[in-house]
Design an enzyme around this catalytic site. Structure first.
Site, short mmCIF file in Angstrom:
data_model
loop_
_atom_site.label_atom_id
_atom_site.label_comp_id
_atom_site.label_asym_id
_atom_site.label_seq_id
_atom_site.Cartn_x
_atom_site.Cartn_y
_atom_site.Cartn_z
N ASP A 67 -11.12 -19.27 4.48
CA ASP A 67 -9.84 -19.47 3.81
C ASP A 67 -8.79 -20.10 4.72
O ASP A 67 -8.99 -20.22 5.93
CB ASP A 67 -9.32 -18.13 3.24
CG ASP A 67 -9.45 -16.97 4.23
OD1 ASP A 67 -9.65 -17.22 5.43
OD2 ASP A 67 -9.33 -15.82 3.80
N ASN A 136 -7.34 -3.87 0.33
CA ASN A 136 -7.53 -3.79 -1.12
C ASN A 136 -8.93 -4.28 -1.52
O ASN A 136 -9.18 -4.54 -2.69
CB ASN A 136 -6.44 -4.59 -1.85
CG ASN A 136 -6.46 -6.07 -1.48
OD1 ASN A 136 -7.37 -6.53 -0.79
ND2 ASN A 136 -5.48 -6.82 -1.94
N HIS A 138 -10.36 -7.07 -0.51
CA HIS A 138 -10.58 -8.52 -0.60
C HIS A 138 -11.53 -9.03 0.48
O HIS A 138 -11.63 -8.46 1.56
CB HIS A 138 -9.26 -9.31 -0.66
CG HIS A 138 -8.48 -9.43 0.60
ND1 HIS A 138 -7.11 -9.53 0.60
CD2 HIS A 138 -8.85 -9.51 1.90
CE1 HIS A 138 -6.69 -9.67 1.85
NE2 HIS A 138 -7.71 -9.65 2.64
N GLU A 143 -8.65 -11.88 -4.04
CA GLU A 143 -7.84 -10.69 -4.29
C GLU A 143 -8.35 -9.93 -5.53
O GLU A 143 -9.03 -10.51 -6.38
CB GLU A 143 -6.39 -11.13 -4.53
CG GLU A 143 -5.71 -11.74 -3.32
CD GLU A 143 -5.22 -10.72 -2.30
OE1 GLU A 143 -5.96 -9.77 -1.99
OE2 GLU A 143 -4.09 -10.89 -1.79
C1 GLP Z 1 -6.93 -11.39 5.80
C2 GLP Z 1 -8.05 -12.47 5.70
C3 GLP Z 1 -9.40 -11.84 5.47
C4 GLP Z 1 -9.53 -10.65 6.41
C5 GLP Z 1 -8.61 -9.56 5.96
C6 GLP Z 1 -8.59 -8.34 6.85
O1 GLP Z 1 -5.94 -11.50 4.88
N1 GLP Z 1 -7.84 -13.49 4.73
O2 GLP Z 1 -10.43 -12.80 5.66
O3 GLP Z 1 -10.84 -10.18 6.41
O4 GLP Z 1 -7.33 -10.04 5.65
O5 GLP Z 1 -7.83 -8.55 7.99
P1 GLP Z 1 -7.87 -7.60 9.23
O6 GLP Z 1 -9.20 -7.78 9.88
O7 GLP Z 1 -6.74 -8.04 10.10
O8 GLP Z 1 -7.69 -6.20 8.70
#
Ligand code: GLP
Length: 242
Positions: A67, A136, A138, A143
């Site tokens: 992304d 959440n 994702h 989402e």
């Molecule tokens: C972000 C990214 C995801 C990631 C997630 C968790 O928004 N788009 O690809 O896996 O949130 O992030 P973190 O590892 O900082 O908890």
């Protein structure tokens, strides 16, 4: 699903790097699907260390990231391009021409998504997809929703995601409200999936996503239907299931 339980973040990072290293060694021209977020940072650091020791060669690797924020330029230190460059691309011998992310600077969403789908098709599919897990549920920026979206699409980020990601920005107003993300079908088509999760604050969503109902309300739950998923998580993240 195979679950690898690590003592802590550092061990989780090493174990995840083992899986990626094995892939790179066994198929030096493989396609890696890569992720951002704070969780994989230690995994990338491990890979860089192994490269520096001479144990890994990235010269034949192609990467496609999950992304990118819509509206951020590549030199913005919060863009995912910048992140990947800082944590991996600039530190190993990967060919920059074979590293791909959605183009966050393309204002026309349909065009940006179509172009990224074309890239994904042209590399011939993902051998190993690395994923983090949002609070959440994702994956990428898919989402919670009433449906699973198949291919690359533009997402309106939920308030909880904007809230969770504000720690990386100077203020919440600077957090982009939209992103381009790979779709669930593309993720599910990866031959292997590696998901990394760390911390007590993820324990509830780990249980819900991997032991609860399969629903687009928790997008990661679809991974229960994939035949080759490895979850590498620390004890804290697994505390509600093991
Ligand atoms: C972000 C990214 C995801 C990631 C997630 C968790 O928004 N788009 O690809 O896996 O949130 O992030 P973190 O590892 O900082 O908890």
């Amino acid at each position: 699903m195979k679950i690898i339980k690590a003592r802590d973040y550092q061990e989780m990072s090493r174990r995840a790097a083992n899986v990626i290293s094995a892939q790179v060694i066994m198929k030096p021209n493989c396609v890696l699907g890569l992720a951002t977020g704070s969780t994989p940072i230690g995994t990338y650091a491990e890979l860089v260390e192994r490269y520096q020791k001479g144990d890994l060669d990235f010269s034949g690797i192609t990467t496609v990231n999950l992304d990118e924020y819509k509206g951020l330029t590549r030199d913005n230190d919060q863009s995912y391009y910048y992140f990947m460059n800082e944590h991996l691309f600039s530190k190993v011998n990967i060919d920059p021409k074979r590293t791909f992310l959605p183009d966050g600077t393309e204002p026309d969403s349909a065009k940006a998504c179509e172009e990224y789908n074309r890239v994904i098709d042209s590399v011939g599919g993902v051998d190993l997809q690395l994923l983090g897990l949002g609070h959440n549920g994702h994956i990428g920026f898919n989402e919670p929703s009433d449906i699973f979206k198949a291919r690359t699409h533009c997402v309106d980020l939920t308030e909880t995601t904007v809230e969770a990601n504000k720690r990386f920005f100077a203020s919440i107003d600077e957090v982009p409200r939209q992103a381009y993300t790979m779709g669930i079908q593309t993720i599910m088509q990866a031959k292997k999936i590696l998901i990394v999760v760390s911390g007590k604050d993820k324990a509830a969503i780990v249980k819900e996503a991997f032991f609860g109902a399969i629903t687009p309300k928790v997008q990661a739950s679809v991974l229960q239907l994939h035949s080759d998923v490895t979850l590498v998580a620390d004890e804290a993240a697994l505390s509600e299931i093991i």
